[in-house]
Design an enzyme around this catalytic site. Sequence first.
Site, PDB file in Angstrom:
ATOM      1  N   GLU A  27       0.830  -1.207   0.000  1.00 23.74           N
ATOM      2  CA  GLU A  27       0.000   0.000   0.000  1.00 23.74           C
ATOM      3  C   GLU A  27       0.866   1.260   0.000  1.00 23.74           C
ATOM      4  O   GLU A  27       1.977   1.247   0.520  1.00 23.74           O
ATOM      5  CB  GLU A  27      -0.849   0.058   1.270  1.00 23.74           C
ATOM      6  CG  GLU A  27      -1.707  -1.148   1.496  1.00 23.74           C
ATOM      7  CD  GLU A  27      -2.337  -1.162   2.879  1.00 23.74           C
ATOM      8  OE1 GLU A  27      -3.033  -2.129   3.176  1.00 23.74           O
ATOM      9  OE2 GLU A  27      -2.114  -0.208   3.654  1.00 23.74           O
ATOM     10  N   CYS A  44       4.671  -6.725  15.443  1.00 20.91           N
ATOM     11  CA  CYS A  44       4.008  -5.866  16.440  1.00 20.91           C
ATOM     12  C   CYS A  44       2.535  -6.309  16.539  1.00 20.91           C
ATOM     13  O   CYS A  44       1.834  -6.342  15.524  1.00 20.91           O
ATOM     14  CB  CYS A  44       4.102  -4.399  16.036  1.00 20.91           C
ATOM     15  SG  CYS A  44       5.801  -3.852  15.741  1.00 20.91           S
ATOM     16  N   SER A  95       9.758   4.250  16.171  1.00 18.89           N
ATOM     17  CA  SER A  95       8.467   3.797  16.708  1.00 18.89           C
ATOM     18  C   SER A  95       8.706   3.222  18.096  1.00 18.89           C
ATOM     19  O   SER A  95       9.078   2.060  18.243  1.00 18.89           O
ATOM     20  CB  SER A  95       7.869   2.726  15.786  1.00 18.89           C
ATOM     21  OG  SER A  95       7.632   3.273  14.520  1.00 18.89           O
ATOM     22  N   CYS A 145      -1.049   1.602   8.178  1.00 21.05           N
ATOM     23  CA  CYS A 145      -0.399   0.643   7.291  1.00 21.05           C
ATOM     24  C   CYS A 145      -0.964  -0.753   7.483  1.00 21.05           C
ATOM     25  O   CYS A 145      -1.188  -1.212   8.579  1.00 21.05           O
ATOM     26  CB  CYS A 145       1.117   0.650   7.486  1.00 21.05           C
ATOM     27  SG  CYS A 145       1.731  -0.192   8.930  1.00 21.05           S
TER      28      CYS A 145
HETATM   29  S1  SF4 Z   1       4.659  -2.649   9.774  1.00 22.76           S
HETATM   30 FE1  SF4 Z   1       5.514  -1.464  11.484  1.00 22.76          FE
HETATM   31  S2  SF4 Z   1       4.061  -1.629  13.191  1.00 22.76           S
HETATM   32 FE2  SF4 Z   1       3.596  -3.242  11.656  1.00 22.76          FE
HETATM   33  S3  SF4 Z   1       4.707  -5.091  12.410  1.00 22.76           S
HETATM   34 FE3  SF4 Z   1       6.028  -4.025  10.931  1.00 22.76          FE
HETATM   35  S4  SF4 Z   1       7.303  -2.678  12.180  1.00 22.76           S
HETATM   36 FE4  SF4 Z   1       5.573  -3.295  13.477  1.00 22.76          FE
END
Ligand code: SF4
Length: 396
Positions: free
Chosen positions: A116, A140, A248, A367
């Site tokens: 995306e 995550c 993050s 996301c």
């Molecule tokens: S896209 Fe970002 S928030 Fe999602 S699992 Fe991967 S590092 Fe973690």
Amino acid sequence: MTTLPLLSSNPATRTGAGVGRAVAVPRHLADLDLAGRRHAVAALGEKEFRAGQLSNHYFGRLVRDPAEMTDIPAAARDRLAAELLPRLLTPVKELSCDGGTTRKTLWRLHDGAQVESVLMGYRDRVTVCVSSQAGCGMGCPFCATGQGGLTRNLSTAEIVDQVVWFAGEAAKGMGPDCPARLSHVVFMGMGEPLANYNRVLDAVRRLITPAPEGLGLSQRHITVSTVGLVPAIERLAAEDLALTLALSLHAPDDDLRDELVPVNQRWKVAEVLESAWSYAARTGRRVSIEYALIRDVNDQPWRADLLGRLLAGKLAHVNLIPLNPTPGSRWDASPKPVEREFLRRVRAAGVAATVRDTRGREIDGACGQLAASQNGPQLPGNELSRVSGRGRKAEQ
Ligand code: SF4
């Protein structure tokens, strides 16, 4: 290249199951620097200067249709375009909101994998949020992408092409209140950019090099986010680039961060913050600290105070991100009074902090959410929230 750890424990996701057998991504001119393109063009029996012409169409004029490349003889242009401008991204679903100034596209890649990107127009800039991997191996638990695991790294050109595509869209105009030029790129879509380090850095170089070699964006307008892969942050700091680093964090203490951001089990809060401060010292760039506020999970006043103490006096800005929950999820956004109190306490420690805007929510702005909604609710572990802390732009 340093091999960075991927935390997906699902072997199916590591082999790209569900998207067929691994197939090499077609070569594209954005994979190559200008010298490499000249070499490739010569190998096709064409004059080397055609590489510059082709590159100027793609990066300078944002044109990818060979019919519009009238300075190249017709026979050569079709062949060169077929060899060096293959279609890498096919839009599967496109959504927009906010009067057309927030636009999200779900792409299908050549092997069926999906990623995306989001285009966001503001009064002073146009930003695209791009994916660097199909899926993500960082695991995550509050993130839709993380629940599906990693499918594969994107190629340099697959990353660059998201930006160039949206640069073309921005140039058509997003509305009377937005500039008609893409100016900012944030690596906050699907994937952990620093786990695909070489390709992401190659993509960054294409984006910042002037046309015809690249897109000519400002380094300072590019933000690379990470969950905290310390060796890669150190490597990025040594690149002599003025990129913005977005970390993050999501929790100021190891007990909770071990759960919310599993890579913390390898690199603890103190270590990852130390690498962020080294990055800031080396580049002079303020580090953006991303913190998704999750009700009764990480939004307690004592955690705000602890965050403030950790960041006080540092070259940092906190982005508090209201969680974008999914019905039925056990993760929920913090109530507004809690959010306000958290913000107040962080600021009281002398730390710059803002609450990130929530544009695009109605189109699954975080996301992985569009892919999740496109693929239905069957993602592994999808009783968890389809929410990411990194799906929106960093306010710089
Ligand atoms: S896209 Fe970002 S928030 Fe999602 S699992 Fe991967 S590092 Fe973690």
